[in-house]
Design a protein around this motif. Structure first.
Motif, PDB file in Angstrom:
ATOM      1  N   UNK A  70      -1.201  -7.727   6.065  1.00 14.23           N
ATOM      2  CA  UNK A  70      -1.682  -8.801   5.194  1.00 14.23           C
ATOM      3  C   UNK A  70      -0.771  -9.030   3.990  1.00 14.23           C
ATOM      4  N   UNK A  71       0.044  -8.049   3.635  1.00 13.16           N
ATOM      5  CA  UNK A  71       0.888  -8.196   2.452  1.00 13.16           C
ATOM      6  C   UNK A  71       1.896  -9.338   2.599  1.00 13.16           C
ATOM      7  N   UNK A  72       2.252  -9.680   3.853  1.00 16.39           N
ATOM      8  CA  UNK A  72       3.214 -10.758   4.071  1.00 16.39           C
ATOM      9  C   UNK A  72       2.651 -12.111   3.677  1.00 16.39           C
ATOM     10  N   UNK A  73       1.337 -12.220   3.644  1.00 22.72           N
ATOM     11  CA  UNK A  73       0.699 -13.488   3.269  1.00 22.72           C
ATOM     12  C   UNK A  73       0.556 -13.632   1.752  1.00 22.72           C
ATOM     13  N   UNK A  74       0.815 -12.546   1.020  1.00 30.92           N
ATOM     14  CA  UNK A  74       0.593 -12.572  -0.429  1.00 30.92           C
ATOM     15  C   UNK A  74       1.813 -12.017  -1.174  1.00 30.92           C
ATOM     16  N   UNK A  75       2.971 -12.666  -1.045  1.00 25.24           N
ATOM     17  CA  UNK A  75       4.185 -12.152  -1.706  1.00 25.24           C
ATOM     18  C   UNK A  75       4.050 -12.077  -3.220  1.00 25.24           C
ATOM     19  N   UNK A  76       3.258 -13.000  -3.805  1.00 22.38           N
ATOM     20  CA  UNK A  76       3.066 -12.989  -5.259  1.00 22.38           C
ATOM     21  C   UNK A  76       2.366 -11.700  -5.697  1.00 22.38           C
ATOM     22  N   UNK A  77       1.337 -11.306  -4.935  1.00 27.24           N
ATOM     23  CA  UNK A  77       0.618 -10.075  -5.274  1.00 27.24           C
ATOM     24  C   UNK A  77       1.495  -8.846  -5.060  1.00 27.24           C
ATOM     25  N   UNK A  78       2.360  -8.903  -4.043  1.00 24.04           N
ATOM     26  CA  UNK A  78       3.280  -7.786  -3.809  1.00 24.04           C
ATOM     27  C   UNK A  78       4.239  -7.640  -4.996  1.00 24.04           C
ATOM     28  N   UNK A  79       4.690  -8.759  -5.543  1.00 19.92           N
ATOM     29  CA  UNK A  79       5.576  -8.704  -6.715  1.00 19.92           C
ATOM     30  C   UNK A  79       4.874  -8.117  -7.929  1.00 19.92           C
ATOM     31  N   UNK A  80       3.570  -8.459  -8.074  1.00 21.72           N
ATOM     32  CA  UNK A  80       2.790  -7.843  -9.157  1.00 21.72           C
ATOM     33  C   UNK A  80       2.718  -6.333  -8.949  1.00 21.72           C
ATOM     34  N   UNK A  81       2.489  -5.944  -7.681  1.00 16.21           N
ATOM     35  CA  UNK A  81       2.447  -4.523  -7.357  1.00 16.21           C
ATOM     36  C   UNK A  81       3.758  -3.825  -7.656  1.00 16.21           C
ATOM     37  N   UNK A  82       4.870  -4.540  -7.404  1.00  8.70           N
ATOM     38  CA  UNK A  82       6.179  -3.953  -7.702  1.00  8.70           C
ATOM     39  C   UNK A  82       6.330  -3.675  -9.198  1.00  8.70           C
ATOM     40  N   UNK A  83       5.851  -4.590 -10.037  1.00  7.07           N
ATOM     41  CA  UNK A  83       5.914  -4.380 -11.486  1.00  7.07           C
ATOM     42  C   UNK A  83       5.028  -3.210 -11.919  1.00  7.07           C
ATOM     43  N   UNK A  84       3.882  -3.077 -11.241  1.00  9.33           N
ATOM     44  CA  UNK A  84       2.981  -1.957 -11.561  1.00  9.33           C
ATOM     45  C   UNK A  84       3.646  -0.626 -11.247  1.00  9.33           C
ATOM     46  N   UNK A  85       4.244  -0.518 -10.060  1.00 11.19           N
ATOM     47  CA  UNK A  85       4.852   0.764  -9.688  1.00 11.19           C
ATOM     48  C   UNK A  85       6.092   1.057 -10.519  1.00 11.19           C
ATOM     49  N   UNK A  86       6.784   0.013 -11.002  1.00 12.87           N
ATOM     50  CA  UNK A  86       7.899   0.252 -11.924  1.00 12.87           C
ATOM     51  C   UNK A  86       7.400   0.922 -13.189  1.00 12.87           C
ATOM     52  N   UNK A  87       6.252   0.431 -13.686  1.00 12.02           N
ATOM     53  CA  UNK A  87       5.678   0.996 -14.915  1.00 12.02           C
ATOM     54  C   UNK A  87       5.227   2.436 -14.686  1.00 12.02           C
ATOM     55  N   UNK A  88       4.650   2.677 -13.501  1.00 13.34           N
ATOM     56  CA  UNK A  88       4.159   4.034 -13.209  1.00 13.34           C
ATOM     57  C   UNK A  88       5.298   5.012 -12.960  1.00 13.34           C
ATOM     58  N   UNK A  89       6.454   4.519 -12.529  1.00 14.49           N
ATOM     59  CA  UNK A  89       7.639   5.342 -12.292  1.00 14.49           C
ATOM     60  C   UNK A  89       7.336   6.580 -11.457  1.00 14.49           C
ATOM     61  N   UNK A  90       6.625   6.372 -10.374  1.00 15.46           N
ATOM     62  CA  UNK A  90       6.465   7.429  -9.393  1.00 15.46           C
ATOM     63  C   UNK A  90       5.313   8.369  -9.588  1.00 15.46           C
ATOM     64  N   UNK A  91       4.481   8.170 -10.618  1.00 14.71           N
ATOM     65  CA  UNK A  91       3.331   9.049 -10.807  1.00 14.71           C
ATOM     66  C   UNK A  91       2.052   8.258 -10.574  1.00 14.71           C
TER      67      UNK A  91
END
Length: 806
Positions: free
Chosen positions: A351-372
């Motif tokens: 389902x992630x392929x249908x929501x690229x905008x949400x995936x980009x938001x998720x990418x910003x979240x994981x950048x902030x979390x930096x692996x934890x």
């Protein structure tokens, strides 16, 4: 979560009121019964605070009720502070005051009759306010919750099975841990039990990694008997034995053994493990009780060749206590692996392929979390107020343990240090606790303290908890709710002259955390000193002031004052010596300071003093009368030729002398420095450490010694031999004329760290150096040109535990 801070404040207030000092003082002042009433009401409120925390999110009135409690508690702390100030003032007047001073004291606002009346009125008002909010608790239907039950670590019991495809980003860790499990035990012909800890913060993947390993085909082949035990929070040995007995994967039968006595249980356990090569996983261990662990370990240790225990834990202390090899530190996931994990849980498959905008938001979240992970487990309530104050420092800040603990202690958040400990351990119990729980990272031990960082996500949690503090950014807009803010941090000084600091009358902390950035406005200083009379911590380091206003002496609650690196400061008002609560005074780096203020002896609470001055002779008699002084740092005093001629510093624990270019002598002996444990001397070009020392010096009981950039140092001073059974840390660096270490150094029975760096003329080490059986770190780093001539003679027998770094 924030209301647990209120719970901690309530506990602290109750503990103070229960102390003998407050009891006796309140009886003398005639307010004992009023304080007892306050304590009783305070206990009623405290009992329901934890329940209020759970329910306040959906109840606006309850949130407002908690705000009222917060304000009452804050004012109550100030009133109790008045008691402490009065006690200190009486001590100074009685011990040091002349008849004139005593008469002036009688006619001042501190007159016992005036003080009694004022305190009685303030306590009456506080009681009335607290009674009102306490009565309101009934309309919220609040219940009593025990604090230990509320904050204790809880989690579901784990199990060993895992689907390999569900594990993301841990293949490398899996292979590394398997290699550790396949290694032969180093001692006792591979018959001793090897214990491997996996350490990391909560939710990082310790259990998943252990499952990944536990189910691997290589592990099945290597260990005929494999057992998985999720350890109980209370770590009762009997319960863990029963779990181990019932953990055999080849049997589905679970025995009810609760009523079986320990003698039968231990026999059954040993029969189960005897002559079998086993792997036991102890998952999520929190136990830090060495006695309990040794009892269990001894029952498990049945001499089966190659058997291993794999331990997962958040606590470095637990890992150190249990492990027989260095801990395997689990790191955060890579950004791509973190994103894969995020997508796996946030979307149905594909389902992630249908929501690229949400995936980009998720990418910003994981950048902030930096692996934890996003959630960090609850910590005990006594750490929460301290932890919340990390909010006052910018992201990525390199913390120093002294600075942090000074802030905590100034705000009465720390227990009193144990004078029988090394300075860094005695002063930093909560630092060690937070580190052991993996809240801190990049931890560096520099002998008398620590530096460390916190992850950005941990910083965000501190910011959430620190609702009574702000980090001021330009431009600042004052809002009505700001009047209750207690802690102010200024990472920059742009526009500081227009900041309305006078509106923060309840402020307790003013901090400039960024190195090189200080207060550059006279208007700001005047408003701080004249209006913020509840200050406990005032950091004006790197500021630009020629002097301080005389009414700085009215900040009677002040515990910490730093003017470090104020390059134009010339004078300090004598009224500064009226700060009887002051624990830390830092005027180091103030290279234009003509003289220290008169009356230093009145600072009877002062524990830490750092000095830079143009004086040729320090007021040593005044310093000698600082009855609480534990740490003294003297630096950049370029007019000083000698120090400590005949004076005694009976409470001094640490002495640091730096950049005193013409200092020639430094007499030290046990008679005058009976408590001295830490000695740091650096960049004193003319200082001869052995000069004028007599045999009394051999009785010094030093634990930490640093000698840095001392041209006159040819070998170690002979008086250091007196610390043969106490010295733990010895650093010698950039001493260009050092030619060698004395043979008697090998007699040091407690030495754990020996570092000799950048000493180009030291050509050899005596072969007796290998007799240092307690050494944990041995670093010899000579000048590259002379390194080829540096020899270390090896003894014939094997020396374990000595690491040589050349």
């Amino acid at each position: 979560m924030a209301e647990l801070l209120l719970f901690s404040i309530a506990e602290s207030l109750i503990a103070k009121l229960a102390s003998r000092t407050y009891e006796e003082t309140s009886q003398v002042l005639g307010v004992y019964h009023r304080l007892q009433e306050f304590t009783q009401t305070l206990s009623l409120v405290k009992a329901v605070l934890l329940d209020a925390e759970k329910k306040q999110r959906e109840n606006y009135e309850l949130r407002e009720w908690l705000k009222q409690i917060k304000h009452v508690f804050s004012d109550a702390e100030n009133v109790l502070d008045e008691f402490e100030c009065e006690l200190l003032r009486k001590q100074v007047v009685q011990a040091q005051g002349s008849a004139t001073i005593k008469v002036a004291h009688f006619f001042s606002s501190s007159n016992p009759l005036v003080f009694h009346y004022r305190m009685a009125q303030q306590i009456k008002k506080i009681n009335k306010r607290l009674d009102k909010v306490a009565a309101d608790r009934h309309k919220f239907g609040l219940e009593t919750i025990d604090v230990d039950r509320f904050v204790v670590h809880r989690r579901d019991m784990t199990y060993s099975y895992v689907v390999d495809s569900d594990v993301i980003g841990r293949n490398h860790d899996k292979e590394n841990i398997i290699k550790l499990l396949m290694q032969k035990n180093l001692n006792n012909n591979d018959k001793s039990l090897s214990i491997i800890p996996i350490v990391g913060i909560g939710g990082l993947g310790k259990t998943t990694s252990a499952k990944f390993v536990f189910n691997d085909r290589k592990i099945h082949e290597l260990f005929p008997l494999r057992m998985w035990v999720c350890v109980s929070n209370d770590f009762e040995v009997k319960h863990e034995i029963i779990k181990i007995i019932n953990s055999d994967n080849d049997s589905g039968h679970q025995q009810n053994l609760e009523k079986v006595d320990m003698e039968q249980l231990q026999s059954q356990l040993r029969n189960k493990l005897a002559n079998k090569k086993f792997l036991l996983v102890l998952d999520d261990v929190w136990n830090e009780d060495l006695v309990k662990w040794v009892e269990l370990r001894n029952l498990i240790q049945v001499r089966a060749a190659g058997s291993k225990i794999l331990v997962t834990t958040r606590s470095h202390l637990t890992a150190s206590m249990m492990g027989t090899v260095p801990s395997y530190i689990l790191e955060g996931l890579s950004e791509e692996d973190s994103l894969s994990l995020f997508v796996k849980w946030a979307f149905k498959e594909g389902q992630e392929k249908r929501h690229p905008y949400l995936v980009n938001i998720g990418r910003e979240i994981v950048k902030k979390c930096r692996g934890v992970p996003w959630r960090i487990g609850k910590m005990p309530s006594n750490l929460r107020q301290c932890f919340a104050l990390f909010n006052l420092y910018p992201c990525g800040y390199v913390f120093d343990s002294f600075d942090v603990t000074s802030l905590w202690r100034a705000l009465d958040l720390l227990p009193l240090p144990n004078r029988n400990q090394i300075l860094k351990h005695g002063a930093n119990p909560y630092i060690c606790e937070l580190f052991s729980r993996s809240f801190l990272q990049d931890f560096v031990d520099y002998g008398i303290g620590f530096t460390f960082k916190i992850h950005d996500l941990v910083h965000d949690i501190a910011r959430y908890l620190g609702k009574n503090s702000i980090m001021v950014r330009y431009p600042f807009v004052f809002r009505p709710e700001h009047r209750y803010i207690q802690h102010l941090s200024f990472p920059e000084n742009v526009g500081i002259e227009n900041f309305p600091v006078h509106k923060f009358v309840g402020a307790r902390t003013i901090l400039f955390p960024t190195p090189g950035v200080g207060a550059n406005s006279e208007v700001f200083l005047l408003k701080c000193v004249s209006r913020c009379n509840r200050l406990r911590f005032l950091d004006l380091s790197d500021s630009m002031y020629k002097t301080l206003p005389s009414y700085v002496g009215k900040l009677k609650h002040l515990r910490y004052l730093s003017l470090e690196n104020n390059k134009i400061l010339k004078r300090l008002p004598d009224s500064l010596c009226n700060l009887l609560n002051l624990q830390v005074l830092i005027v180091s780096g103030c290279t234009e300071l003509v003289a220290l203020p008169k009356g230093l002896r009145k600072l009877i609470s002062l524990q830490h003093l750092e000095i830079t001055t143009k004086q040729r002779v320090l007021p040593e008699d005044e310093i000698a009368n600082l009855s609480s002084l534990q740490t003294l740092r003297i630096e950049f005093c370029n007019n000083l030729e000698s120090l400590f001629r005949g004076i005694k510093l009976p409470t001094l624990n640490a002495l640091c002398i730096s950049y005193c270019k013409i200092l020639k002598s430094l007499p030290l002996d046990i008679e005058h420095f009976p408590e001295l444990e830490t000695l740091l001397v650096d960049n004193c070009d003319l200082l001869e450490l052995s000069k004028e020392h007599n045999n009394q010096n051999s009785n010094l009981r030093l634990k930490v010694v640093n000698f840095i950039s001392l041209p006159q140092l040819v070998t170690l001073p002979h008086w250091l031999q007196g610390s043969a059974d106490t010295l733990q840390y010895l650093l010698i660096s950039s001493c260009n004329n050092l030619v060698g270490l004395p043979q008697w150094l090998s007699a040091m029975t407690s030495l754990k760290t020996l570092c000799v760096t950048s000493c180009p003329n030291m050509l050899s080490l005596h072969d007796d150096i290998h007799r240092l059986s307690t050494i944990e770190r041995l670093e010899i780093d000579g000048n590259p040109e002379s390194c080829q001539h540096l020899t270390i003679k090896e003894p014939e027998e094997e020396n374990e535990g000595i690491e040589e770094l050349e």
